[in-house]
Each structure stands twice: as C-alpha cells, then as structure tokens.
Design an enzyme around this catalytic site. Structure first.
Site, mmCIF file in Angstrom:
data_model
loop_
_atom_site.group_PDB
_atom_site.id
_atom_site.type_symbol
_atom_site.label_atom_id
_atom_site.label_comp_id
_atom_site.label_asym_id
_atom_site.label_seq_id
_atom_site.Cartn_x
_atom_site.Cartn_y
_atom_site.Cartn_z
ATOM 1 N N VAL A 15 45.107 43.241 40.258
ATOM 2 C CA VAL A 15 46.471 42.698 40.339
ATOM 3 C C VAL A 15 47.495 43.818 40.568
ATOM 4 C CG1 VAL A 15 48.227 41.322 39.161
ATOM 5 C CG2 VAL A 15 45.804 40.777 38.825
ATOM 6 N N LYS A 110 47.508 36.281 29.960
ATOM 7 C CA LYS A 110 47.547 35.031 29.166
ATOM 8 C C LYS A 110 46.902 35.203 27.808
ATOM 9 C CE LYS A 110 44.204 35.361 32.206
ATOM 10 N NZ LYS A 110 44.113 35.582 33.624
ATOM 11 N N GLY A 139 47.582 31.812 38.578
ATOM 12 C CA GLY A 139 47.729 32.834 39.619
ATOM 13 C C GLY A 139 49.010 32.713 40.420
ATOM 14 N N ILE A 141 50.431 30.134 41.880
ATOM 15 C CA ILE A 141 51.199 28.867 41.900
ATOM 16 C C ILE A 141 52.348 28.981 40.880
ATOM 17 C CG2 ILE A 141 51.017 26.354 41.869
ATOM 18 C CD1 ILE A 141 47.992 26.663 41.549
ATOM 19 N N GLY A 192 37.058 39.712 42.741
ATOM 20 C CA GLY A 192 38.197 40.088 41.885
ATOM 21 C C GLY A 192 38.829 38.920 41.152
ATOM 22 N N GLU A 195 37.692 37.859 34.958
ATOM 23 C CA GLU A 195 38.231 38.802 33.985
ATOM 24 C C GLU A 195 37.270 39.989 33.861
ATOM 25 O OE1 GLU A 195 41.345 38.255 32.302
ATOM 26 O OE2 GLU A 195 41.273 36.901 33.994
ATOM 27 N N ASP A 206 39.630 31.631 28.881
ATOM 28 C CA ASP A 206 40.762 31.991 29.746
ATOM 29 C C ASP A 206 41.604 30.747 30.062
ATOM 30 O OD1 ASP A 206 41.967 33.981 31.874
ATOM 31 O OD2 ASP A 206 41.509 32.143 32.973
ATOM 32 N N LYS A 210 45.603 29.726 28.958
ATOM 33 C CA LYS A 210 46.614 29.249 29.913
ATOM 34 C C LYS A 210 47.148 27.884 29.498
ATOM 35 C CE LYS A 210 44.443 31.724 33.744
ATOM 36 N NZ LYS A 210 43.352 31.651 34.720
ATOM 37 N N GLY A 308 42.946 36.349 42.270
ATOM 38 C CA GLY A 308 42.796 37.265 43.399
ATOM 39 C C GLY A 308 44.011 38.179 43.534
HETATM 40 P P1 NAP Z 1 41.388 45.109 36.439
HETATM 41 O O1 NAP Z 1 41.101 45.048 37.886
HETATM 42 O O2 NAP Z 1 40.257 45.329 35.493
HETATM 43 O O3 NAP Z 1 42.487 46.269 36.231
HETATM 44 C C1 NAP Z 1 42.913 46.673 34.977
HETATM 45 C C2 NAP Z 1 43.771 47.910 35.139
HETATM 46 O O4 NAP Z 1 44.345 48.222 33.885
HETATM 47 C C3 NAP Z 1 43.027 49.139 35.600
HETATM 48 O O5 NAP Z 1 43.801 49.845 36.532
HETATM 49 C C4 NAP Z 1 42.863 49.975 34.322
HETATM 50 O O6 NAP Z 1 42.900 51.379 34.529
HETATM 51 C C5 NAP Z 1 44.101 49.572 33.557
HETATM 52 N N1 NAP Z 1 43.929 49.634 32.101
HETATM 53 C C6 NAP Z 1 43.090 48.904 31.339
HETATM 54 N N2 NAP Z 1 43.229 49.237 30.038
HETATM 55 C C7 NAP Z 1 44.177 50.191 30.005
HETATM 56 C C8 NAP Z 1 44.769 50.946 28.967
HETATM 57 N N3 NAP Z 1 44.398 50.779 27.697
HETATM 58 N N4 NAP Z 1 45.714 51.856 29.281
HETATM 59 C C9 NAP Z 1 46.103 52.026 30.571
HETATM 60 N N5 NAP Z 1 45.589 51.333 31.596
HETATM 61 C C10 NAP Z 1 44.640 50.437 31.313
HETATM 62 O O7 NAP Z 1 42.132 43.800 35.932
HETATM 63 P P2 NAP Z 1 42.926 42.708 36.811
HETATM 64 O O8 NAP Z 1 41.956 41.737 37.381
HETATM 65 O O9 NAP Z 1 43.892 43.400 37.693
HETATM 66 O O10 NAP Z 1 43.691 41.898 35.648
HETATM 67 C C11 NAP Z 1 44.815 42.443 35.001
HETATM 68 C C12 NAP Z 1 45.530 41.360 34.213
HETATM 69 O O11 NAP Z 1 45.926 40.320 35.095
HETATM 70 C C13 NAP Z 1 44.683 40.676 33.131
HETATM 71 O O12 NAP Z 1 45.503 40.335 32.047
HETATM 72 C C14 NAP Z 1 44.193 39.401 33.815
HETATM 73 O O13 NAP Z 1 43.909 38.377 32.899
HETATM 74 C C15 NAP Z 1 45.409 39.067 34.638
HETATM 75 N N6 NAP Z 1 45.173 38.237 35.812
HETATM 76 C C16 NAP Z 1 44.203 38.587 36.705
HETATM 77 C C17 NAP Z 1 44.017 37.804 37.839
HETATM 78 C C18 NAP Z 1 42.960 38.140 38.857
HETATM 79 O O14 NAP Z 1 42.769 37.343 39.788
HETATM 80 N N7 NAP Z 1 42.277 39.280 38.760
HETATM 81 C C19 NAP Z 1 44.821 36.688 38.042
HETATM 82 C C20 NAP Z 1 45.831 36.351 37.094
HETATM 83 C C21 NAP Z 1 45.991 37.150 35.988
HETATM 84 P P3 NAP Z 1 41.774 52.158 35.395
HETATM 85 O O15 NAP Z 1 41.966 51.667 36.808
HETATM 86 O O16 NAP Z 1 42.085 53.581 35.243
HETATM 87 O O17 NAP Z 1 40.454 51.740 34.826
HETATM 88 N N1 HSE Z 2 39.960 35.239 35.707
HETATM 89 C C1 HSE Z 2 41.024 34.365 36.036
HETATM 90 C C2 HSE Z 2 40.499 33.212 36.868
HETATM 91 C C3 HSE Z 2 42.092 35.098 36.783
HETATM 92 O O1 HSE Z 2 39.363 33.282 37.342
HETATM 93 O O2 HSE Z 2 41.208 32.229 37.035
HETATM 94 C C4 HSE Z 2 43.347 34.299 36.959
HETATM 95 O O3 HSE Z 2 44.015 34.155 35.757
#
Ligand code: NAP
Ligand code: HSE
Length: 440
Positions: A15, A110, A139, A141, A192, A195, A206, A210, A308
C-alpha cells in the site's frame, strides 16, 4: 505558491508503495486540486536498505527512508502521518505518538481501529487532530465516506458486505476454475491482496474488523471486533460449493450487520450462500461490495477493488487530499460520528441470530434415516425448505442436503449435535448460512 504540505509515512510495502507512486506521478494534479503541493518528507520502515521499486522515480528516495522512529517524528513540517505498516504493538504506539503531537493520521489499519479505535479517536479529539481511515474497509471503494457523509440522512438498517478480497479471490477461483484452496491463497498472496499473516484473511478476522468499523459508523454505536460472530473460509469443502450451486446459490464470505427495531445489533462474518442471480453474487475475484439499506434511500450497492496496491492507495491518497484541503479535519472536530463519542452496542446473542441454513450430513442410505433427521429438526421447530439426495447404491453413505426456512442459530446447532449422534450418520454435519438479501 502555497506552502508545501509535508507527509510522513510509516510503512512502504504494497500500500505504501502505491501511495508513493501516486504522490509522485500525480503531483501536479494534486497541487491543483488542493491548492498546495503535497510532498513525502520521511518514510519509516524496518529495513531502509531494501530495494523498493515504488520509489524508483523519487529523486531523494535514499534520504526519505529511515528505521529510526525518533528521527522520523523529529522531521519538521510534517502535519500528516500516513500509517500503512499494519498490525498493532509498536505501530499503535507510533499512531498515538503522531496524534499526541497534533498530527492528522491517515490509516489503512482495520485491525488497529477495530481493537483500539475508541482510544485513538479520543486521543485525536483531545489533540485537535483527525483520523482518516477510508482504506481500512473495502480497499478502494469509498464506503467510509458514504456512511459518514453521503448517507448521513438515513437510519441505516443493515449492511451486507463482501469485505475481504483475498477470500473472495479464493472462493472465485475454487468455484469457477476448480483451483485448490492452497493454490488460490498463494496467488492472492503473490498479488498483494493478503495480510502479512494470511490467517487473518481466511479466518474471517480481517472482515470482522472491517464490519465492526462499518457497523459502528452505520448504527452510531460502539462495536469491538471481538463482538463479531466470526467463521472463516478455511473449513469450506468444495463439495458444498458444488451442491449449493445445484440449488441456485453462490458462496461468499459475507459480513452482515443488522440494527433491529428494538435497537439491538447483530454482527457476523461467515461463509454464506446467496442467490446466484443477485448483483452481490456477481462480485468476483479481489472485488469487494457493500450493500447498504437505509430507511430513506432503500438499497445502495458499492462495488470495486477491495485490495491491492493502487486501489488501496487511491483511498489513502484521497484521505490525504481531504485532510490537506482542510474540510475533513473540521468535520472530524465537530461531528459526533466516531467510536469515542458512542455508547456500546446492545448485541443479539449468537444463539438468537436468525438465518436460513444449508445443512449437509453423510447418512446411510436405508429406510427411515431421512425420517430420523427431519424429526429432530421438526422437534426444534425448524421448518424445511428443500431436501436433496442424489441416487446411490442402497446401503452406502450419501450426502443429504437440507435447506431450512428462517431459524434460530441455537436451535439449529442443538439439532445438529443430536443428528451427529445418530448411528446412521458419518462425520461432522456441515452447516452454512443462507442469506436472503434485502430488496428494493
Ligand atoms: P506490507 O506490504 O507487508 O508492508 C508493510 C510495510 O510496513 C513494510 O514497508 C514494512 O517495512 C513496514 N513496517 C512493518 N512494521 C513496521 C514497523 N514496526 N516499523 C516500521 N515499518 C514497519 O503490508 P501492506 O499490504 O502494504 O498493508 C499495510 C496496511 O494496509 C495493513 O494495515 C493492511 O491491513 C492494510 N491494507 C492492505 C491492503 C492490501 O491490499 N495489501 C488493502 C487495504 C488495507 P519493510 O518494508 O522495511 O519490511
Ligand atoms: N487482506 C485484505 C483483503 C486487504 O484481502 O481484503 C484489504 O483490506
């Protein structure tokens, strides 16, 4: 030219990478929309040395990244902090630190909001800061905006949502392409959507987080994620998906929240059969959807990509722009929509949840067996809607499928325990809820 609005970002993974890309690629457009340039000032990560494709076009990328939280928070001119790291623990401490400094926070987290939202919103209000959280649910929406502002005139009666992109992707691939659960999950992780710990997705946790956030906004009551009755997709059997399809149903992991006339609230997440002809049943892959019933508007259906990189970044960056333009922080300060200003919900107990049910038992194909099963259901006051058994060689075990009319969950569970105890039944009975979606 107006003063640049500086952004600090915690996390630069799926993200965060999308947020960095949008802020870089759309800089001129955003400046025009907000009336001031928006710029990333610092990015806090675990490993600043890691290669990050998303920062390739950013000239000062090396200077932006740090693993030093104190250096991050000491950065000057950084009124907005974006938290896209995920999880709780130290990340919760970072969010609290930002709010205590009077910084506005944008978060996609969340899990954090569903568990600690009340305290975080209170801290924000005490420090004249705001929390924006569009990306935390569904996401890309804008469902949070819809519930907070667009549907404000309504008494919201119910929410039916496909709220987890990973689960919807897995169910779509299993149903349409007969892929195995494990293969589909791996693909969702590679894309991607999942979680960092994908058990959060497939366990329903999850989606429950939400739903707790959405139901709190919709009904104006405080709901914690652990009050959501939750079942995941990890125990689903392909045979039930196929048998359900024969009855005209599609399987979805659905979040359902209802606000009764008496003010009691029921919130639950579970695999669910829905009529395959409904619009919600057409929502496939990583797409999410939220069907909202309001007393004035009727039904509104919100559909789009629920996970995504860029779809989620779209929600995060829109929050940044809404904060940067000033109106959102004013609304946050004045309105009383958030969990710190609400009373706890009065919940309907799990036993009293009412639904239709799909039941499957493996039963011995011999005279009188069906009568034993249906007698137990009848004694509990459960009315049957359909009964299905395929032909088989007499004397063999066969799947018997029964669908019910609306029944109390407690009565159904009690009956299934009795049915499982019959000596003509093999294995554990399967019980999947059937949702009749609101119309009109
Ligand atoms: P991700 O790809 O695993 O990225 C997490 C990032 O956070 C990485 O850059 C990591 O650093 C950094 N990080 C983790 N713990 C940390 C800490 N203690 N101190 C500093 N940096 C830290 O996760 P993501 O998929 O982007 O998701 C991030 C958030 O968005 C989550 O809350 C997730 O629920 C939410 N979300 C995700 C999506 C999705 O589609 N992926 C959709 C909606 C919401 P490094 O890169 O150095 O490891
Ligand atoms: N892991 C979550 C999903 C990301 O698959 O919907 C969006 O919140």
């Amino acid at each position: 030219v107006a003063k640049t609005i500086g952004i600090g970002m915690i996390g630069c993974g799926t993200v965060g990478g999308g947020v960095a890309r949008l802020l870089h690629d759309m800089a001129d457009t955003y400046t025009q929309r907000v009336g001031a340039p928006i710029a990333l000032r610092r990015v806090l990560v675990r490993d600043p040395g890691k290669h990050r494709d998303a920062l390739r076009g950013v000239s000062n990328a090396a200077d932006l990244l740090t693993a030093d939280a104190d250096a991050f928070f000491a950065t000057a001119d950084m009124p907005i902090v974006v938290e896209v790291a995920g999880g709780r623990g130290v990340v919760s401490q970072y969010v609290r630190r930002a709010l205590s400094m009077g910084k506005h926070v944008v978060t996609a987290n969340k899990a954090l909001l569903a568990a600690e939202g009340g305290e975080l919103f209170k801290l924000a209000h005490e420090n004249q800061a705001a929390i924006a959280f569009e990306a935390s649910c569904a996401g890309g929406i804008p469902v949070i905006t819809a519930l907070q502002f667009g549907l404000m005139a309504n008494r919201i009666q119910s929410l039916h949502g496909i709220l987890n992109g990973t689960c919807n992707y897995i169910l779509t691939e299993m149903t349409q392409k007969a892929k195995s659960y494990a293969v589909a999950l791996k693909e969702a992780q590679d894309a991607g959507f999942a979680e960092a710990d994908p058990t959060l997705d497939v366990s329903g946790g999850d989606a429950a987080a939400k739903l707790a956030i959405l139901a709190a906004l919709a009904f104006g009551v405080r709901i914690d994620a652990d009050q959501v009755w939750t079942q995941g997709i990890d125990q689903l059997d392909l045979v039930d998906i196929k048998l359900g399809a024969e009855l005209g149903y599609d399987i979805k992991l659905l979040g359902i929240a209802q606000h009764g006339q008496d003010g009691a609230v029921s919130v639950r997440v579970h695999p669910c059969f829905i009529d395959a002809r409904t619009l919600l049943a057409q929502v496939h892959g990583p797409f999410n959807a939220l069907l909202v019933s309001g007393h004035a508007v009727g039904q509104t259906l919100h559909v789009g990509r629920g996970a995504g990189e860029l779809p989620t970044a779209s929600a995060v960056v829109s929050d940044i722009l809404n904060l940067a333009s000033g109106w959102y922080a004013q609304a946050f300060a004045r309105m009383r929509l958030w969990p710190d200003t609400q009373t706890p919900a009065r919940m309907v107990s799990a036993d009293d949840l009412v639904s239709r049910f799909y039941l499957r038992v493996n039963a011995l194909d011999k005279p009188g067996v069906m009568a034993q099963i249906t007698r137990i259901l009848g004694e509990a006051g459960i009315s049957l809607s359909a009964v299905m058994q395929h032909e088989s060689a007499a004397g063999r075990m066969v799947p018997v499928v029964i669908t019910t009319h609306a029944a109390r969950q407690g009565a159904v569970q009690g009956s299934l325990q009795r049915i499982a105890g019959l000596d003509v039944i093999e294995g554990r009975p399967v019980c999947i809820r059937i949702a009749d979606l609101p119309q009109g």
